[in-house]
Design a protein around this motif. Structure first.
Motif, short mmCIF file in Angstrom:
data_model
loop_
_atom_site.label_atom_id
_atom_site.label_comp_id
_atom_site.label_asym_id
_atom_site.label_seq_id
_atom_site.Cartn_x
_atom_site.Cartn_y
_atom_site.Cartn_z
N ASP A 1 -24.84 8.77 -35.22
CA ASP A 1 -24.97 10.66 -35.28
C ASP A 1 -24.98 10.95 -33.91
OD1 ASP A 1 -24.53 10.22 -38.16
OD2 ASP A 1 -26.81 10.74 -38.40
N LYS A 2 -25.65 10.15 -33.13
CA LYS A 2 -25.79 10.69 -31.53
C LYS A 2 -24.57 10.61 -30.94
CE LYS A 2 -28.05 12.07 -27.98
NZ LYS A 2 -28.55 13.39 -27.58
N LEU A 3 -23.78 9.62 -31.17
CA LEU A 3 -22.64 9.49 -30.58
C LEU A 3 -21.64 10.38 -31.04
CD1 LEU A 3 -21.06 7.28 -28.82
CD2 LEU A 3 -20.30 6.27 -30.61
N LYS A 4 -21.46 10.78 -32.28
CA LYS A 4 -20.65 11.80 -32.67
C LYS A 4 -20.90 13.18 -32.21
CE LYS A 4 -19.90 9.94 -37.45
NZ LYS A 4 -20.30 10.08 -38.78
N ASN A 5 -22.16 13.54 -31.94
CA ASN A 5 -22.63 14.65 -31.07
C ASN A 5 -22.10 14.53 -29.59
OD1 ASN A 5 -23.97 15.83 -33.32
ND2 ASN A 5 -26.01 14.93 -32.88
N ILE A 6 -22.42 13.65 -28.96
CA ILE A 6 -21.72 13.47 -27.69
C ILE A 6 -20.23 13.52 -27.62
CG2 ILE A 6 -21.43 11.93 -25.80
CD1 ILE A 6 -24.25 10.54 -26.45
N ASN A 7 -19.62 13.07 -28.42
CA ASN A 7 -18.18 13.25 -28.59
C ASN A 7 -17.67 14.50 -28.69
OD1 ASN A 7 -15.52 13.36 -30.51
ND2 ASN A 7 -15.31 11.80 -28.94
N SER A 8 -18.66 15.49 -29.67
CA SER A 8 -18.16 16.88 -29.95
C SER A 8 -18.35 17.62 -28.74
CB SER A 8 -18.90 17.29 -31.06
OG SER A 8 -18.57 16.63 -32.32
N GLU A 9 -19.48 17.45 -28.15
CA GLU A 9 -19.88 18.13 -26.86
C GLU A 9 -18.84 17.94 -25.62
OE1 GLU A 9 -23.96 17.06 -25.73
OE2 GLU A 9 -24.65 17.94 -27.69
N ALA A 10 -18.39 16.53 -25.62
CA ALA A 10 -17.44 16.24 -24.62
C ALA A 10 -16.19 17.14 -24.69
CB ALA A 10 -17.32 14.98 -24.47
N MET A 11 -15.61 16.94 -26.14
CA MET A 11 -14.35 17.95 -26.40
C MET A 11 -14.57 19.22 -26.21
SD MET A 11 -12.19 15.82 -27.11
CE MET A 11 -11.05 16.78 -27.90
N ALA A 12 -15.88 19.99 -26.06
CA ALA A 12 -15.96 21.37 -26.16
C ALA A 12 -16.08 21.72 -24.62
CB ALA A 12 -17.20 21.65 -26.66
N LYS A 13 -16.63 20.66 -24.08
CA LYS A 13 -16.56 20.85 -22.33
C LYS A 13 -15.31 20.46 -21.66
CE LYS A 13 -21.53 20.40 -22.18
NZ LYS A 13 -22.81 19.86 -21.47
N GLN A 14 -14.25 20.13 -22.39
CA GLN A 14 -13.10 19.38 -22.00
C GLN A 14 -13.30 18.51 -20.93
OE1 GLN A 14 -10.91 22.86 -20.34
NE2 GLN A 14 -10.46 23.34 -22.44
N ASN A 15 -14.29 17.40 -21.30
CA ASN A 15 -14.65 16.18 -20.67
C ASN A 15 -13.97 15.04 -21.47
OD1 ASN A 15 -15.59 13.91 -19.36
ND2 ASN A 15 -17.67 14.50 -19.34
N TYR A 16 -12.57 15.02 -20.86
CA TYR A 16 -11.69 14.00 -21.78
C TYR A 16 -11.99 12.74 -21.51
CZ TYR A 16 -9.48 18.15 -22.62
OH TYR A 16 -8.90 19.52 -22.87
N ARG B 1 -14.98 8.44 -28.52
CA ARG B 1 -14.23 8.21 -29.88
C ARG B 1 -13.74 6.61 -30.03
NH1 ARG B 1 -13.56 10.61 -34.37
NH2 ARG B 1 -12.87 8.94 -35.34
N PHE B 2 -13.50 5.94 -28.78
CA PHE B 2 -13.16 4.57 -29.01
C PHE B 2 -14.42 3.65 -29.56
CE2 PHE B 2 -12.94 0.40 -26.63
CZ PHE B 2 -11.60 -0.24 -27.24
N ARG B 3 -15.50 4.00 -28.95
CA ARG B 3 -16.66 3.20 -29.76
C ARG B 3 -16.72 3.75 -31.09
NH1 ARG B 3 -20.48 -0.61 -28.85
NH2 ARG B 3 -21.55 -0.58 -30.57
N MET B 4 -16.47 4.73 -31.68
CA MET B 4 -16.70 5.29 -32.78
C MET B 4 -15.63 4.53 -33.61
SD MET B 4 -17.41 9.43 -32.51
CE MET B 4 -16.60 9.86 -33.53
N ASP B 5 -14.38 4.44 -33.03
CA ASP B 5 -13.22 3.74 -34.10
C ASP B 5 -13.53 2.23 -34.15
OD1 ASP B 5 -11.80 6.07 -34.29
OD2 ASP B 5 -10.55 5.78 -32.48
N LEU B 6 -14.20 1.71 -33.17
CA LEU B 6 -14.48 0.07 -33.09
C LEU B 6 -15.72 0.02 -34.02
CD1 LEU B 6 -14.77 -0.74 -29.25
CD2 LEU B 6 -13.03 -1.48 -31.07
N ASP B 7 -16.53 0.77 -34.10
CA ASP B 7 -17.74 0.75 -35.27
C ASP B 7 -17.04 0.94 -36.70
OD1 ASP B 7 -19.60 0.35 -33.28
OD2 ASP B 7 -20.17 2.54 -33.23
N ARG B 8 -16.16 1.80 -36.74
CA ARG B 8 -15.44 2.01 -37.99
C ARG B 8 -14.77 0.81 -38.29
NH1 ARG B 8 -11.75 6.29 -37.72
NH2 ARG B 8 -10.03 4.66 -37.84
N GLY B 9 -14.01 0.32 -37.59
CA GLY B 9 -13.34 -0.80 -37.98
C GLY B 9 -13.93 -1.97 -38.07
N GLU B 10 -15.22 -2.19 -37.67
CA GLU B 10 -16.08 -3.29 -38.02
C GLU B 10 -16.87 -3.10 -39.21
OE1 GLU B 10 -19.75 -5.67 -36.11
OE2 GLU B 10 -19.37 -3.93 -35.57
#
Length: 82
Positions: free
Chosen positions: A41-56, A63-72
């Motif tokens: 959940d914390k990772l999702k929050n960090i991702n959302s904040e980064a997108m809002a701040k345009q920190n790509y 997002r890559f880490r979230m995708d790896l976790d989902r794939g696992e």
């Protein structure tokens, strides 16, 4: 939390392994899984904040880490025992 993320079948070396064994004795698997979920959940929050701040860069890496976790979770990717 490491036990929930890595699993109990993987032996961790040194102090980390000892800590995991002690924590594993004290905390149940459900508690460890809940801690890993909070980390997700914390990772999702960090991702959302980064997108809002345009920190790509941060957005891409989280997002890559979230995708790896989902794939696992979906057993598309399997964690190595090494």
């Amino acid at each position: 939390m490491a036990a929930a993320l890595v699993g109990s079948k993987v032996k961790l070396p040194g102090a980390v392994g000892l800590l995991r064994n002690v924590v594993g004795l004290v905390l149940s698997k459900e508690v460890l899984n809940e801690a890993a979920k909070v980390a997700g959940d914390k990772l999702k929050n960090i991702n959302s904040e980064a997108m809002a701040k345009q920190n790509y860069l941060t957005a891409t890496l989280t997002r890559f880490r979230m995708d790896l976790d989902r794939g696992e979770e979906e057993q598309v990717f399997l964690r190595s025992v090494k």
